[in-house]
Design an enzyme around this catalytic site. Sequence first.
Site, PDB file in Angstrom:
ATOM      1  N   ASP A  55       0.965  -1.316  -0.045  1.00 24.60           N
ATOM      2  CA  ASP A  55      -0.012  -0.087  -0.062  1.00 24.60           C
ATOM      3  C   ASP A  55       0.806   1.203  -0.119  1.00 24.60           C
ATOM      4  O   ASP A  55       2.190   1.152  -0.427  1.00 24.60           O
ATOM      5  CB  ASP A  55      -0.821  -0.161   1.361  1.00 24.60           C
ATOM      6  CG  ASP A  55      -2.304   0.728   0.978  1.00 24.60           C
ATOM      7  OD1 ASP A  55      -2.053   1.766   0.362  1.00 24.60           O
ATOM      8  OD2 ASP A  55      -3.313   0.207   1.291  1.00 24.60           O
ATOM      9  N   HIS A  83       1.826   1.525  -3.287  1.00 24.94           N
ATOM     10  CA  HIS A  83       0.787   2.666  -4.083  1.00 24.94           C
ATOM     11  C   HIS A  83       1.392   4.028  -4.163  1.00 24.94           C
ATOM     12  O   HIS A  83       0.731   4.873  -4.519  1.00 24.94           O
ATOM     13  CB  HIS A  83      -0.478   2.572  -3.389  1.00 24.94           C
ATOM     14  CG  HIS A  83      -1.435   1.524  -3.330  1.00 24.94           C
ATOM     15  ND1 HIS A  83      -2.388   1.322  -2.504  1.00 24.94           N
ATOM     16  CD2 HIS A  83      -1.083   0.076  -3.930  1.00 24.94           C
ATOM     17  CE1 HIS A  83      -2.932  -0.013  -3.045  1.00 24.94           C
ATOM     18  NE2 HIS A  83      -2.110  -0.850  -3.736  1.00 24.94           N
TER      19      HIS A  83
END
Length: 420
Positions: free
Chosen positions: A231, A254
Amino acid sequence: MKATCLAILSVLPGLAFAASNPNVQVDGSTCRVVPLGGGQDDGPNILDAFSTCSSGATVVLDSYYVVNTVLITTGLQDVSVELSGTVQYTPNIAYWSPNSLYLTFQNATTYWFFSGDNLHLYGGGTIDGNGQVWWDYPNKTVGTAGGSSTTFARPVPLTVGNATNVVVENITQIGSPFWNNFVYQSQNVTYRNIHINTTSYSSNAAANSDGWDIYRSSYVTIEDSTINNDDDCVALKPNSTDIIVQNVYCNGSHGISVGSLGQYAGVTDIVANFFVNNVSMNNAENGARIKAFGGNPDPNSTAGGGLGYVKNVTFQNLQVYNVDYPIYLDQCYDTSASMCAEYPSNMTISDIHYINITGISSGNEGSVVAFLECSTECEDITATGTNLTSPSGNATYLCQNIATESQLDFGCRAPSSSSS
Ligand SMILES: *[C@@H]1O[C@H](CO)[C@@H](O)[C@H](O)[C@H]1NC(C)=O
Ligand SMILES: *[C@@H]1O[C@H](CO)[C@@H](O)[C@H](O)[C@H]1NC(C)=O
Ligand SMILES: *[C@@H]1O[C@H](CO)[C@@H](O)[C@H](O)[C@H]1NC(C)=O
Ligand SMILES: *[C@@H]1O[C@H](CO)[C@@H](O)[C@H](O)[C@H]1NC(C)=O
Ligand SMILES: *[C@@H]1O[C@H](CO)[C@@H](O)[C@H](O)[C@H]1NC(C)=O
Ligand SMILES: *[C@@H]1O[C@H](CO)[C@@H](O)[C@H](O)[C@H]1NC(C)=O
Ligand SMILES: *[C@@H]1O[C@H](CO)[C@@H](O)[C@H](O)[C@H]1NC(C)=O
Ligand SMILES: *[C@@H]1O[C@H](CO)[C@@H](O)[C@H](O)[C@H]1NC(C)=O
Ligand SMILES: *[C@@H]1O[C@H](CO)[C@@H](O)[C@H](O)[C@H]1NC(C)=O
Ligand SMILES: *[C@@H]1O[C@H](CO)[C@@H](O)[C@H](O)[C@H]1NC(C)=O
Ligand SMILES: *[C@@H]1O[C@H](CO)[C@@H](O)[C@H](O)[C@H]1NC(C)=O
Ligand SMILES: *[C@@H]1O[C@H](CO)[C@@H](O)[C@H](O)[C@H]1NC(C)=O
């Protein structure tokens, strides 16, 4: 005989404490925690060590500790924590879900709330969040936006909260069930030489394993660190100002993210003075990302309608490899094109600079390497030294409502049908 001993010990408080708790060895201003072993909970002894060594002192954690008690270590003043051993939280979902400390943002909870002034956590040791059991739990993300809830809490292994003047360095973090680090309502916090690896052994992926989330905090620096996760590598949540991220290697993430901001109607979110330099971004969804919700006419909206600003952000010397969107700026995040056109975002985005963003995208977005979409005009957005390629040929850059398009060193094309 026994009475005499107690009388003598009572005038020597350090020794008296040591005698009363053989698992906290007190030597001058140092408290060393001796593990109980056999899988027993060392949490109460760690808390004892922090209450004895709470001021001008050092807590030594040089062994393997099993922790099944929430660690709330607050009010510390001038405390060093030498973590050369391993702190491993138990995989006890039934205990942690109701007992991890509930924080006031996105239902995040924490195993350890580390708080006070002038704190130094270091030592080459490891914090093990024992995340596997949480990732393997059925329906692990049910119920919440953040993925955590009071009934299924996935705690943050280390929160520096309500703290000032903190250095965290030379620590490895593995198996975080949720965000690895949360910087919460704190000022002047530096993380250096932190090695994060959040990797699942099973077919159930880790989830929400952000390297850092920063909230209501300022003067935070993250440097010389490696992050393997799934993430955000670093995420700036509402009210993060004067933040530096430099010399960082991110893999599988991410991206370096600002936002999401402007999610809640009427709430003001601010991100300002963010400097990112020398980041290697690999196998990621995004490189440099900024996301803000569009407007919303519902005064109680939880999907846009917030106000505030993002300003003075520099992404410099960002090298990407296999990244879907090396550059991503969205002022209509999670908002339909028609809604965003009718109700433009009240989160202004300005003074954003991309310098030397280089490398190759993944090709997952075809030839697109950059997406910059504003609902109202974004002012003073510049790019220099951009050298991006895509595996599927010439790079494409999509832009909408960028007032200073001429100050981007790439040619923009309007998004064909406004996406997101
Ligand atoms: C917090 O958890 C509650 C109950 O699980 C849920 O209704 C709510 O949407 C969550 N909020 C966020 C911001 O995740
Ligand atoms: C998980 O969610 C699915 C779909 O909502 C539901 O059918 C299932 O019973 C849930 N399992 C558990 C263990 O909660
Ligand atoms: C952090 O500070 C806030 C504001 O002073 C306070 O309400 C909150 O209880 C503190 N949190 C902890 C865990 O001490
Ligand atoms: C920030 O914290 C560090 C570590 O405690 C300290 O050395 C430094 O002086 C602080 N900086 C400011 C501006 O207070
Ligand atoms: C952290 O590690 C670096 C590199 O190994 C070392 O030079 C430094 O002294 C360490 N810092 C502390 C406070 O242990
Ligand atoms: C991260 O952890 C996984 C699982 O233990 C391991 O296979 C991998 O080599 C580790 N990666 C790094 C960079 O340490
Ligand atoms: C952010 O700071 C502004 C200005 O101080 C304040 O009005 C707002 O409530 C803060 N927002 C959050 C989410 O804390
Ligand atoms: C912009 O941010 C940088 C740090 O990224 C800071 O040094 C500079 O002072 C900021 N500029 C203004 C006008 O606040
Ligand atoms: C917004 O929430 C308040 C408080 O719950 C309620 O009184 C009001 O009717 C709501 N407004 C709308 C437009 O839903
Ligand atoms: C937010 O933006 C809308 C336009 O989308 C505007 O009508 C409204 O007054 C703004 N609200 C605030 C609180 O600034
Ligand atoms: C950008 O890259 C160029 C060419 O490699 C280099 O000369 C320049 O110093 C870089 N700019 C910054 C601010 O690092
Ligand atoms: C752009 O990067 C490629 C490698 O990806 C390199 O061969 C080329 O020289 C670079 N161009 C400029 C102008 O720096």
